[in-house]
Design a protein around this motif. Structure first.
Motif, PDB file in Angstrom:
ATOM      1  N   MET A  39      35.434  29.820  44.164  1.00 57.84           N
ATOM      2  CA  MET A  39      36.153  30.107  42.931  1.00 57.84           C
ATOM      3  C   MET A  39      35.739  29.163  41.805  1.00 57.84           C
ATOM      4  O   MET A  39      35.689  29.560  40.637  1.00 57.84           O
ATOM      5  CB  MET A  39      37.664  30.013  43.171  1.00 57.84           C
ATOM      6  CG  MET A  39      38.228  31.187  43.958  1.00 57.84           C
ATOM      7  SD  MET A  39      37.785  32.799  43.228  1.00 57.84           S
ATOM      8  CE  MET A  39      38.548  32.682  41.613  1.00 57.84           C
ATOM      9  N   THR A  40      35.446  27.907  42.137  1.00 57.02           N
ATOM     10  CA  THR A  40      34.948  26.998  41.104  1.00 57.02           C
ATOM     11  C   THR A  40      33.626  27.496  40.544  1.00 57.02           C
ATOM     12  O   THR A  40      33.399  27.504  39.324  1.00 57.02           O
ATOM     13  CB  THR A  40      34.773  25.579  41.687  1.00 57.02           C
ATOM     14  OG1 THR A  40      36.029  25.111  42.191  1.00 57.02           O
ATOM     15  CG2 THR A  40      34.257  24.615  40.619  1.00 57.02           C
ATOM     16  N   LEU A  95      34.313  30.667  38.397  1.00 55.43           N
ATOM     17  CA  LEU A  95      34.930  30.384  37.101  1.00 55.43           C
ATOM     18  C   LEU A  95      33.939  29.732  36.145  1.00 55.43           C
ATOM     19  O   LEU A  95      33.806  30.153  34.986  1.00 55.43           O
ATOM     20  CB  LEU A  95      36.157  29.491  37.291  1.00 55.43           C
ATOM     21  CG  LEU A  95      37.354  30.144  38.000  1.00 55.43           C
ATOM     22  CD1 LEU A  95      38.446  29.125  38.235  1.00 55.43           C
ATOM     23  CD2 LEU A  95      37.876  31.308  37.183  1.00 55.43           C
ATOM     24  N   ILE A  96      33.248  28.698  36.606  1.00 52.97           N
ATOM     25  CA  ILE A  96      32.339  27.966  35.712  1.00 52.97           C
ATOM     26  C   ILE A  96      31.140  28.837  35.332  1.00 52.97           C
ATOM     27  O   ILE A  96      30.797  28.986  34.155  1.00 52.97           O
ATOM     28  CB  ILE A  96      31.884  26.650  36.376  1.00 52.97           C
ATOM     29  CG1 ILE A  96      33.083  25.716  36.566  1.00 52.97           C
ATOM     30  CG2 ILE A  96      30.806  25.975  35.535  1.00 52.97           C
ATOM     31  CD1 ILE A  96      32.748  24.436  37.290  1.00 52.97           C
ATOM     32  N   THR A  97      30.493  29.418  36.348  1.00 52.05           N
ATOM     33  CA  THR A  97      29.303  30.228  36.073  1.00 52.05           C
ATOM     34  C   THR A  97      29.667  31.509  35.319  1.00 52.05           C
ATOM     35  O   THR A  97      28.967  31.912  34.381  1.00 52.05           O
ATOM     36  CB  THR A  97      28.591  30.572  37.390  1.00 52.05           C
ATOM     37  OG1 THR A  97      28.380  29.383  38.140  1.00 52.05           O
ATOM     38  CG2 THR A  97      27.269  31.258  37.126  1.00 52.05           C
ATOM     39  N   GLY A 143      44.471  39.299  51.535  1.00 52.33           N
ATOM     40  CA  GLY A 143      44.267  39.940  50.233  1.00 52.33           C
ATOM     41  C   GLY A 143      43.622  38.996  49.239  1.00 52.33           C
ATOM     42  O   GLY A 143      42.739  39.398  48.466  1.00 52.33           O
ATOM     43  N   ARG A 144      44.058  37.733  49.252  1.00 52.82           N
ATOM     44  CA  ARG A 144      43.428  36.729  48.381  1.00 52.82           C
ATOM     45  C   ARG A 144      41.949  36.573  48.699  1.00 52.82           C
ATOM     46  O   ARG A 144      41.091  36.510  47.806  1.00 52.82           O
ATOM     47  CB  ARG A 144      44.157  35.398  48.572  1.00 52.82           C
ATOM     48  CG  ARG A 144      43.533  34.220  47.828  1.00 52.82           C
ATOM     49  CD  ARG A 144      43.942  32.908  48.496  1.00 52.82           C
ATOM     50  NE  ARG A 144      43.447  32.849  49.876  1.00 52.82           N
ATOM     51  CZ  ARG A 144      43.802  31.901  50.756  1.00 52.82           C
ATOM     52  NH1 ARG A 144      44.668  30.958  50.401  1.00 52.82           N
ATOM     53  NH2 ARG A 144      43.307  31.906  51.993  1.00 52.82           N
ATOM     54  N   ASP A 145      41.630  36.545  49.996  1.00 53.94           N
ATOM     55  CA  ASP A 145      40.231  36.374  50.387  1.00 53.94           C
ATOM     56  C   ASP A 145      39.385  37.557  49.932  1.00 53.94           C
ATOM     57  O   ASP A 145      38.229  37.394  49.518  1.00 53.94           O
ATOM     58  CB  ASP A 145      40.140  36.215  51.906  1.00 53.94           C
ATOM     59  CG  ASP A 145      40.816  34.946  52.405  1.00 53.94           C
ATOM     60  OD1 ASP A 145      41.080  34.062  51.563  1.00 53.94           O
ATOM     61  OD2 ASP A 145      41.089  34.845  53.616  1.00 53.94           O
ATOM     62  N   PHE A 150      35.060  38.964  43.600  1.00 49.53           N
ATOM     63  CA  PHE A 150      34.625  38.217  42.412  1.00 49.53           C
ATOM     64  C   PHE A 150      33.265  37.562  42.656  1.00 49.53           C
ATOM     65  O   PHE A 150      32.374  37.608  41.790  1.00 49.53           O
ATOM     66  CB  PHE A 150      35.656  37.161  42.039  1.00 49.53           C
ATOM     67  CG  PHE A 150      36.747  37.665  41.135  1.00 49.53           C
ATOM     68  CD1 PHE A 150      36.457  38.038  39.826  1.00 49.53           C
ATOM     69  CD2 PHE A 150      38.052  37.771  41.577  1.00 49.53           C
ATOM     70  CE1 PHE A 150      37.452  38.491  38.978  1.00 49.53           C
ATOM     71  CE2 PHE A 150      39.050  38.236  40.746  1.00 49.53           C
ATOM     72  CZ  PHE A 150      38.756  38.601  39.444  1.00 49.53           C
ATOM     73  N   ALA A 151      33.109  36.911  43.794  1.00 44.13           N
ATOM     74  CA  ALA A 151      31.848  36.240  44.089  1.00 44.13           C
ATOM     75  C   ALA A 151      30.702  37.238  44.173  1.00 44.13           C
ATOM     76  O   ALA A 151      29.608  37.014  43.642  1.00 44.13           O
ATOM     77  CB  ALA A 151      31.976  35.443  45.394  1.00 44.13           C
TER      78      ALA A 151
END
Length: 768
Positions: free
Chosen positions: A571-572, A575-577, A682-684, A690-691
């Motif tokens: 997630m880091t 978000l950053i990329t 669900g979070r995973d 996203f990834a």
């Protein structure tokens, strides 16, 4: 010059052997090196006085155009002479002070490295090498302050000094990088000779603040002054060297060195004058609140460091002359007084001067030279300290900013330091004889040599002012942009304002000294209040909050759960990329969709999608491994489809080994267990989507970018004539990227060894 600077490190390597051979003469033996260096540096004085600065250069990183260069001028030579000269007596003194100590060899190792590091700081012409030596002084001083590592106070004080100076060092690194970028050179000599007006550059303010942060933390300026008195947990030889000639003067040296390039700024003048003046006054006031000899002297050092910084900030001709004179005087009397404080502790068993008295009859030599050094500290004629203080008053009277405030602070500091000098010179040696834990007697020659020589030089230089004037002060003023022919030192300038200010300081100091013992309870209250609400209290609060943040971070982010680690990292990155991609290229981003012009390509894509989904939802270990294998073999099919059979074969081999290895490992592990809740799963899924989307966008967008001409044409053209191969892929792997291929072969071999080991291990288990 390179050998001279590094010789301390070389001698440190064999110091334990020297100690084993020389035994009680180890200090005298090791002191031969700094004594020889002192003589060698002194041989440069005539050339510097006649011809000016010299630069000696050695190649360091030629590919990056970084040289290991040394700048020899009046300023660097004066510091080098102080470091090596006083260092000679420190090593001799340590042999007597630490006689019989089981770790004395370790002490000599670190002390010699510390001395060499400080020589590197003052002689370096390259900003990079200067910073390297700068940080080495922090590390070696940490080891010296914490020398008695079984003492909690010593460990705490060493860490405090390291944290404060290392934090300032990080700021200094940024400042030096900006300085080199602005001037286009990382050579100090080039920076000082540059025609670039630093104060007009938009980076000047952050550059100045970064440099001041590094120098103020190193030289214990307000509000970073608190670490220096706590460093008195170090053995006395360390304190004497630290305060007289080495680490705490590193910041002062760098400020003086950069003053010709940065001193034309009003902000420079204001900040250095203000903080230097406040440090000067605070150090003198805090000195008279302590009864411990080393603490008293430590705060008087803070006073001197503040005075030197203030004089650099004032920047006039008188200020530069006062700077050089005051620096020499302080180094001489402070080195002597700290060694005398160690003698008193060593011979009486106590550090508290209020518990001493009447020692002059038992220690006459120590008493005489204590008085001489203390008179120089108190700036009483004909000692060199008097000349330095008169010049300081003269410079303050001509200060371009804060003139009135600086005069008040200077008089107040003069009063405090005179009281401190009276306490250290009179209380232990005169008056009624007091019983001490140990029966005192005169110290051995090894401990008396330093105080006798340094105190005598304070008197000699005061009586024969032409010696420091021509050999030291003049060249220093020249290196700071002044004129040596305008330097004139004198004990008597007639009845003038500086002399009247000195007289006023003396009268007030005598009155305070008369009631010093009675004032101690009140002064102790002020001292304790400063400890509770001052900068040191803020330091402890910061450290407490750092501990709390670290504890929270450990509980939340580093709690031992691999899933949390992966989610945090992914997630880091997303978000950053993702933010960078959308904010910088969102309006111009083009994502070309590849054309799958055959049913075979669509079949492979569908197969990869199904295998990925099956691996995510299956409860079968074998099914998960098989689906991941299908994914890998599908990638191999893509390579083959797009005419890369070599890559396809490599992928098949690697995937086969991977599948075998995973099967062998997974069958030795417990079965799959659902440890996560539906919400967590669900979070995973969201994180994975996203990834995946981000990486897909990045790869597709990257294929549409071409910053440089492709090298494929060059490789095709050179494949046959240079590498004698017509299979271009093979030529790339074997010739153009041979090391990369070697790495891949190593990985394959390692995987094969792992598989072979697992098969043998399973076979042995079955036989048993």
């Amino acid at each position: 010059m390179l050998i001279a600077v590094l010789s301390g490190f070389l001698l440190a390597l064999i110091a334990p052997a020297v100690c084993a051979v020389s035994r009680e003469w180890a200090g005298w033996t090791l002191a031969l090196l700094p004594a020889a260096l002192f003589a060698w540096f002194a041989s440069y004085l005539p050339g510097v006085m006649a011809d000016g600065a010299q630069v000696i250069t050695y190649p360091w990183f030629p590919a990056l155009d970084i040289q290991l260069s040394f700048l020899i001028d009046g300023l660097s030579l004066m510091f080098a002479l102080l470091i090596s000269g006083i260092g000679t007596f420190i090593l001799i003194y340590a042999g007597g002070y630490l006689k019989g100590h089981p770790d004395i060899a370790r002490f000599y190792v670190v002390m010699l490295a510390f001395m060499a590091s400080m020589l590197g700081v003052v002689l370096s012409d390259n900003l990079i090498s200067l910073f390297v030596f700068w940080e080495l002084t922090s590390i070696t001083s940490y080891l010296l302050i914490g020398f008695d590592h079984e003492d909690m106070n010593a460990r705490r004080s060493a860490l405090q000094g390291l944290f404060v100076t290392a934090a300032g060092g990080l700021a200094l690194m940024a400042g030096l990088v900006m300085l080199g970028t602005i001037t286009g050179s990382y050579a100090l000599s080039d920076v000082l000779a540059s025609e670039t007006v630093l104060s007009e550059h938009p980076w000047f303010t952050p550059l100045l603040l970064c440099v001041l942060a590094g120098c103020f933390t190193k030289s214990a300026q307000v509000p970073f002054h608190f670490w220096l008195p706590n460093a008195m947990a170090a053995p006395t030889p360390v304190s004497a060297f630290l305060h007289s000639a080495t680490m705490v003067k590193a910041g002062v040296y760098l400020l003086a060195r950069l003053s010709p390039a940065m001193g034309d700024s009003e902000l420079w003048t204001l900040l250095l004058s203000l903080f230097g003046g406040m440090t000067m006054f605070l150090g003198a006031f805090m000195a008279i609140t302590h009864t411990g000899a080393k603490k008293l002297l430590a705060y008087s050092t803070i006073m001197a460091l503040g005075t030197l910084v203030m004089l650099i900030g004032i920047g006039t001709h008188y200020a530069m002359v006062a700077f050089a004179t005051f620096l020499i005087a302080h180094s001489l009397y402070k080195g002597a007084l700290f060694m005398i404080a160690g003698i008193l502790d060593h011979e009486t068993g106590t550090k508290d001067v209020s518990e001493m008295g009447g020692l002059a009859r038992l220690m006459p030599i120590t008493a005489i030279f204590t008085v001489v050094a203390a008179l120089s500290l108190a700036a009483v004629p004909p000692l060199l300290g008097f000349v330095g203080k008169e010049l300081m008053f003269e410079a303050v009277l001509g200060a371009p900013v804060l003139g009135g405030l600086l005069i008040v602070l200077a008089v107040g500091a003069g009063v405090g330091v005179m009281v401190a000098a009276g306490v250290i010179a009179i209380k232990p040696f005169f008056g009624e004889r007091r019983e001490t834990p140990k029966h005192p007697h005169e110290a051995p020659v090894s401990m008396l040599a330093g105080p006798v020589v340094l105190a005598s030089l304070s008197l000699l230089f005061g009586l024969a002012l032409f010696i420091p004037e021509q050999a030291l002060v003049g060249p220093v003023v020249t290196s700071l942009g002044g004129a040596a022919d305008k330097v004139h030192l004198s004990l008597w300038h007639g009845i003038n304002v500086p002399l009247m200010l000195s007289g006023l300081s003396l009268v007030i100091a005598l009155a305070i000294f008369a009631f010093w013992s009675r004032l101690q309870p009140s002064l102790a209250i002020l001292r304790e209040a400063g400890g509770r609400f001052g900068p040191e209290a803020g330091y402890f609060r910061i450290m407490e909050w750092l501990t709390r943040i670290a504890s929270w971070q450990t509980r939340v982010l580093q709690n031992g759960t691999m899933g949390n680690y992966l989610i945090t990292l992914v997630m880091t990155t997303v978000l950053i990329t993702g933010y960078t991609l959308l904010s910088q290229h969102g309006s111009t981003l083009r994502v070309p969709v590849p054309a799958l012009d055959s049913g075979f390509a669509w079949s492979i894509a569908l197969l990869m999608l199904v295998s990925a989904l099956f691996a995510s939802i299956t409860r079968s270990r074998l099914g998960a491994v098989a689906s991941m294998g299908v994914m890998g073999f599908s990638v191999a099919l893509i390579f083959i489809l797009f005419s890369a059979p070599d890559l396809g074969i490599t992928q098949i081999l690697v995937e086969t080994l991977t599948v075998i290895l995973l099967v062998l490992v997974l069958f030795r592990l417990p079965g799959f267990i659902r440890l996560s809740s539906p919400l967590e799963r669900g979070r995973d899924i969201v994180v994975a989507i996203f990834a995946g989307v981000l990486m897909t966008l990045l790869i597709l967008a990257a294929t549409d970018l071409q910053f440089f001409d492709p090298i494929s044409a060059e490789q095709v053209a050179r494949s046959a004539p240079d590498a004698h191969g017509r299979n271009i892929v093979n030529v790339i792997l074997v010739d153009f990227r041979a090391l990369d291929t070697l790495g891949e072969i190593f990985v394959l071999a390692l995987a094969a060894v792992g598989v072979y080991s697992m098969i043998n291990l399973r076979a042995e288990d079955q036989r048993s």
